[in-house]
Design a protein around this motif. Structure first.
Motif, PDB file in Angstrom:
ATOM      1  N   ILE A   1       0.834  -1.201   0.000  1.00  0.00           N
ATOM      2  CA  ILE A   1       0.000   0.000   0.000  1.00  0.00           C
ATOM      3  C   ILE A   1       0.873   1.258   0.000  1.00  0.00           C
ATOM      4  O   ILE A   1       0.505   2.281  -0.548  1.00  0.00           O
ATOM      5  N   GLU A   2       2.037   1.185   0.629  1.00  0.00           N
ATOM      6  CA  GLU A   2       3.011   2.281   0.610  1.00  0.00           C
ATOM      7  C   GLU A   2       4.146   1.832  -0.302  1.00  0.00           C
ATOM      8  O   GLU A   2       5.027   1.088   0.107  1.00  0.00           O
ATOM      9  N   ARG A   3       4.089   2.293  -1.543  1.00  0.00           N
ATOM     10  CA  ARG A   3       5.021   1.792  -2.552  1.00  0.00           C
ATOM     11  C   ARG A   3       5.746   2.935  -3.249  1.00  0.00           C
ATOM     12  O   ARG A   3       5.228   4.040  -3.369  1.00  0.00           O
ATOM     13  N   THR A   4       6.929   2.631  -3.721  1.00  0.00           N
ATOM     14  CA  THR A   4       7.729   3.596  -4.462  1.00  0.00           C
ATOM     15  C   THR A   4       7.181   3.712  -5.879  1.00  0.00           C
ATOM     16  O   THR A   4       6.835   2.714  -6.505  1.00  0.00           O
ATOM     17  N   LEU A   5       7.122   4.947  -6.360  1.00  0.00           N
ATOM     18  CA  LEU A   5       6.655   5.217  -7.718  1.00  0.00           C
ATOM     19  C   LEU A   5       7.868   5.614  -8.561  1.00  0.00           C
ATOM     20  O   LEU A   5       8.606   6.518  -8.185  1.00  0.00           O
ATOM     21  N   LYS A   6       8.046   4.942  -9.692  1.00  0.00           N
ATOM     22  CA  LYS A   6       9.210   5.216 -10.538  1.00  0.00           C
ATOM     23  C   LYS A   6       8.837   5.630 -11.953  1.00  0.00           C
ATOM     24  O   LYS A   6       9.563   6.383 -12.574  1.00  0.00           O
ATOM     25  N   THR A   7       7.740   5.101 -12.450  1.00  0.00           N
ATOM     26  CA  THR A   7       7.393   5.349 -13.854  1.00  0.00           C
ATOM     27  C   THR A   7       6.129   6.184 -13.950  1.00  0.00           C
ATOM     28  O   THR A   7       5.358   6.293 -13.000  1.00  0.00           O
ATOM     29  N   LYS A   8       5.911   6.730 -15.126  1.00  0.00           N
ATOM     30  CA  LYS A   8       4.694   7.508 -15.346  1.00  0.00           C
ATOM     31  C   LYS A   8       3.453   6.641 -15.128  1.00  0.00           C
ATOM     32  O   LYS A   8       2.452   7.092 -14.571  1.00  0.00           O
ATOM     33  N   GLU A   9       3.532   5.383 -15.519  1.00  0.00           N
ATOM     34  CA  GLU A   9       2.420   4.457 -15.297  1.00  0.00           C
ATOM     35  C   GLU A   9       2.145   4.277 -13.805  1.00  0.00           C
ATOM     36  O   GLU A   9       0.993   4.220 -13.378  1.00  0.00           O
TER      37      GLU A   9
END
Length: 143
Positions: free
Chosen positions: A81-89
């Motif tokens: 639920i608490e995740r790293t975001l790396k891409t536009k997707e």
């Protein structure tokens, strides 16, 4: 351990065959152990059974693709639920969720992600953050 684009594509196809989506691949070292973490998502929540099935299917592929001399531990899980975001997707999938963003200029922002366009994120309270200025972004949850 470096994962080639070719291997990443094979992993992605295998994960998709389980009606899941490849979220990220991370390699790291913990206590002298090399770990290969495969994060997967699904429209409904990812179950422990999903992770186990994908892990069992990935093992033979990785045994062939990764040389024997490189020992590692395979972990398959949800990014959480608490995740790293790396891409536009990743950003697009997180619209409506709470975000913590750190920029290269050492600024920190928190708020609900309202929109993603080609160049920026828009958080609540009219906060606009250029995508190319983001050092780290992750979702968070208020418990």
């Amino acid at each position: 351990m470096l994962i080639s684009q070719d291997l990443q594509t094979k992993i992605q196809k295998l994960v998709e065959s389980f009606d899941c989506k490849l979220y990220d691949i991370v390699t790291l070292k913990e206590n002298d152990n090399q770990i290969l973490r495969i994060f997967v998502t699904k429209k409904s929540s990812v179950s422990l059974d999903d992770c186990q099935e994908i892990s069992l299917a990935l093992s033979p592929l990785l045994d062939v693709e990764i040389p024997e001399s490189k020992s590692y531990f395979l972990e398959v899980s949800s990014p959480g639920i608490e995740r790293t975001l790396k891409t536009k997707e990743h950003y697009c999938d997180a619209i409506g969720e709470l975000l913590k963003v750190k920029t290269f200029a050492k600024e920190e922002f928190k708020g609900k992600l309202l929109a993603v366009n080609s160049d920026n994120l828009e958080l609540e309270n009219n906060i606009i953050i250029p995508l190319d200025s983001i050092k780290k972004a992750q979702t968070y949850f208020i418990w």
